[in-house]
Design an enzyme around this catalytic site. Structure first.
Site, PDB file in Angstrom:
ATOM      1  N   CYS A  69       3.916  -2.102   1.173  1.00 44.37           N
ATOM      2  CA  CYS A  69       4.150  -1.688  -0.205  1.00 44.37           C
ATOM      3  C   CYS A  69       3.589  -2.748  -1.143  1.00 44.37           C
ATOM      4  CB  CYS A  69       5.644  -1.499  -0.466  1.00 44.37           C
ATOM      5  SG  CYS A  69       6.440  -0.331   0.660  1.00 44.37           S
TER       6      CYS A  69
ATOM      7  N   LEU B  65       4.661   2.517   0.409  1.00 42.29           N
ATOM      8  CA  LEU B  65       4.111   3.110   1.613  1.00 42.29           C
ATOM      9  C   LEU B  65       5.297   3.428   2.504  1.00 42.29           C
ATOM     10  CD1 LEU B  65       1.564   3.830   3.314  1.00 42.29           C
ATOM     11  CD2 LEU B  65       1.811   1.596   4.381  1.00 42.29           C
TER      12      LEU B  65
ATOM     13  N   ASN C 279       8.573  -5.638  -0.371  1.00 44.13           N
ATOM     14  CA  ASN C 279       7.463  -5.229   0.471  1.00 44.13           C
ATOM     15  C   ASN C 279       7.740  -5.804   1.843  1.00 44.13           C
ATOM     16  OD1 ASN C 279       3.973  -6.299   0.696  1.00 44.13           O
ATOM     17  ND2 ASN C 279       5.055  -4.734   1.821  1.00 44.13           N
ATOM     18  N   GLY C 280       7.958  -4.942   2.841  1.00 42.55           N
ATOM     19  CA  GLY C 280       8.190  -5.494   4.162  1.00 42.55           C
ATOM     20  C   GLY C 280       9.007  -4.589   5.055  1.00 42.55           C
TER      21      GLY C 280
ATOM     22  N   THR D  84     -14.695 -17.747   7.035  1.00 43.29           N
ATOM     23  CA  THR D  84     -14.214 -17.132   8.266  1.00 43.29           C
ATOM     24  C   THR D  84     -13.454 -15.844   7.986  1.00 43.29           C
ATOM     25  OG1 THR D  84     -13.995 -19.334   9.244  1.00 43.29           O
ATOM     26  CG2 THR D  84     -12.897 -17.530  10.379  1.00 43.29           C
TER      27      THR D  84
ATOM     28  N   ARG E 287     -15.904 -12.988   7.053  1.00 42.48           N
ATOM     29  CA  ARG E 287     -16.652 -12.539   8.227  1.00 42.48           C
ATOM     30  C   ARG E 287     -15.821 -11.584   9.080  1.00 42.48           C
ATOM     31  NH1 ARG E 287     -19.213 -18.101  10.777  1.00 42.48           N
ATOM     32  NH2 ARG E 287     -20.909 -18.436   9.273  1.00 42.48           N
TER      33      ARG E 287
END
Length: 556
Positions: A2, A51, A75-76, A321, A324
């Site tokens: 979320c 979500l 959120n979690g 990194t 990529r």
């Protein structure tokens, strides 16, 4: 997964700020495309983009306590919420949401409850009566969380940087494993473990059985879901283990204590790579072995290059990194979303816990090995956790990371560091390989470590290097300090990504939220002292550490 955006200590009228908060929240709607909710009074505004993973029907947020005095935006996921609810037989829960237990814990225990929760989270609680707020972030920073202040002094909390950019003159990362109360405005570290000190673990015994049982338990509890889920399967050791264990439990519904058939019994696995990549071949072998419904997602180099600008915006970083590796993951996530999958398990964190990166071969002793794993874990929220979370959240998918489960970490980090060392007989992550060798093909269990950005196909990184060498001149890099006096890029590739980042996030505050550290094969700066060849190399690719394997390694 979320998204939250909250404003406290309002210095303007709430009715004037409310439209602004809605606009800020709209920037992170990709994190929660299922529902948007808002709470506000004259002193606070809290917006939530949802979500729906657990209790989709009634778990919308912000959540309010029965007396309407406490307001929660989070959120979690709280994996042990059912056990925690048993502490409160008289508390009248309004929903079946796993997050609602946070309100009960806060109401009954004040600040001293966070370590009771096993989960991933970034949340804010507002006490209407006292006009106080309380903010906390999970132990490893698996869930992103930022705070900021605008020019008037209003205080903001948000799941992503983009919600605050342009509105806040000061932006900071909320530190993992901490909470903050408006009573004093100080960060308080709630997540503390003895195993961070070498002396606390140096004489411990290592149990392969304990490692296996603890990781299986972590995967099992993290399968909590009321919607279709899947697994990310690169074909490397870590994702293969999480996939194999998930397949073991996927046929039963976790919320019924495995007494009912799962709502979505077929487990789908996903891998990404260029045509002919080593990851795709290995992933297919694992999928065939464990019996998942497997999906190969192939991308072209041009598709990856075309996505770079979007990736940098969604990931909010210019770390080489991370970009990529995030680009293939970002492209994969879109396909996963198109299939109706809303949650996936990932193998992030294993290399930090067990010293899996190839440069760990150069660790001079067990003490330095252990201290490097602790350093890596402390920085994980700025690298792999950020990549896994935001690459997936960009398409409304939640990523879960069983290796970073709080209970499993206590087991993994408490084993004797000497048994994690790489020597003439044992390769990296030997203890994990031994623990799960009976569940996977031998060629996968004993496959050499590949960094994700290498494993999707070596030509991906090689092309990126060629691109930036053509796009960034030697003169531009030499004069980078004038264009970017803060966090000055040290390579052409970083300069290229930083230039795109600055178009999206022009403030100095945004630039300072991104880590910058010399590295070889994902090492910390401290570990560069382990080998003379590391110095002045600053190459994040796993291929920077060559010839570390030997035919003498044994599997027994």
């Amino acid at each position: 997964m979320c998204g939250i955006v909250c404003a406290f200590d309002l210095k303007q009228k709430a009715e004037d700020l409310r439209p602004q908060l809605l606009e800020m929240s709209k920037r992170i709607r990709h994190r929660g495309p299922d529902w948007a909710g808002i709470y506000n009074n004259e002193k606070a505004i809290m917006v939530h983009e949802r979500l729906a993973i657990v209790d989709p029907a009634s778990g919308k947020q912000p959540l309010l306590s029965e007396d309407q005095n406490l307001v929660l935006a989070t959120n979690g996921e709280i994996y042990n919420h059912r056990e925690l609810r048993k502490q409160f037989p008289d508390y009248k829960f309004q929903t079946e949401s796993d997050c609602e237990v946070i309100l009960a814990l806060y109401k009954e225990k004040g600040f001293d409850f966070i370590d009771e929760m096993n989960g991933i989270f970034g949340f804010a609680i507002y006490d209407v009566e006292k006009d106080e707020y309380f903010i906390a972030r999970d132990h490893m920073g698996i869930i992103p969380l930022y705070i900021g202040w605008d020019q008037n002094g209003t205080f903001y909390v948000a799941s992503e940087l983009k919600a605050l950019e342009g509105y806040c003159t000061k932006i900071e990362l909320f530190p993992p494993g901490h909470y903050m109360s408006s009573r004093d405005g100080k960060f308080v570290q709630w997540y503390k473990r003895d195993w961070t000190e070498y002396d606390a673990v140096k004489d411990n015994e290592t149990s392969i059985k304990a490692i296996k049982e603890a990781l299986e338990a972590a995967v099992h509890r993290q399968l909590m879901s009321d919607v279709p889920y899947g697994v990310l399967l690169s074909g490397g050791l870590d994702s293969s283990i999480t996939s194999a264990v998930a397949k073991k439990y996927a046929e039963r519904r976790i919320e019924s204590d495995d007494t009912q058939t799962a709502w979505y019994p077929q487990l789908h696995s996903f891998s990404v790579g260029l045509e002919g990549s080593p990851d795709l071949a290995a992933a297919q072998k694992v999928a065939d072995h464990i019996g998942t419904v497997h999906h190969e997602i192939k991308f072209t180099i041009q598709e990856g290059l075309d996505a770079l600008r979007d990736v940098i915006y969604k990931l909010e970083t210019y770390d080489v990194t991370t970009i990529r590796a995030s680009t293939p993951m970002y492209l994969m996530a879109r396909v996963i979303k198109s299939m109706g999958i809303k949650m996936v398990l990932s193998g992030e964190g294993a290399d930090e816990l067990f010293g899996g990166y190839l440069y760990f071969h150069k660790a001079p002793n067990a003490k330095e090995f252990h201290e490097e794993t602790v350093r890596k874990l402390s920085k994980l929220h700025m690298y792999d956790c950020l990549r896994a979370n935001k690459s997936l959240a960009a398409w409304g998918i939640e990523g879960r990371v069983p290796f970073l489960d709080k209970e499993f970490m206590d087991v993994a980090m408490s084993i004797n560091p000497q048994d994690k060392m790489i020597n003439g007989e044992r390769m990296e992550k030997w203890v994990v390989r031994k623990a799960f060798e009976d569940m996977l093909p031998e060629s996968v269990v004993w496959r050499q470590k590949e960094q994700f950005s290498d494993g999707v196909g070596y030509s991906w990184i090689d092309t990126l290097k060629l691109l930036v060498s053509n796009e960034v001149s030697d003169e531009q890099l030499a004069n980078a300090k004038y264009k970017f006096p803060i966090q000055t890029p040290t390579s052409k590739e970083e300069f290229y990504y930083r230039s795109i980042f600055a178009e999206h996030f022009p403030s100095d505050a945004a630039a300072l939220s991104v880590p910058q550290e010399a590295s070889v094969a994902c090492s910390t700066k401290v570990a560069l002292e382990w080998d003379e060849s590391f110095k002045n190399m600053n190459d994040p690719s796993g291929r920077a550490v060559a010839k570390v394997h030997s035919d003498a390694y044994v599997k027994v």
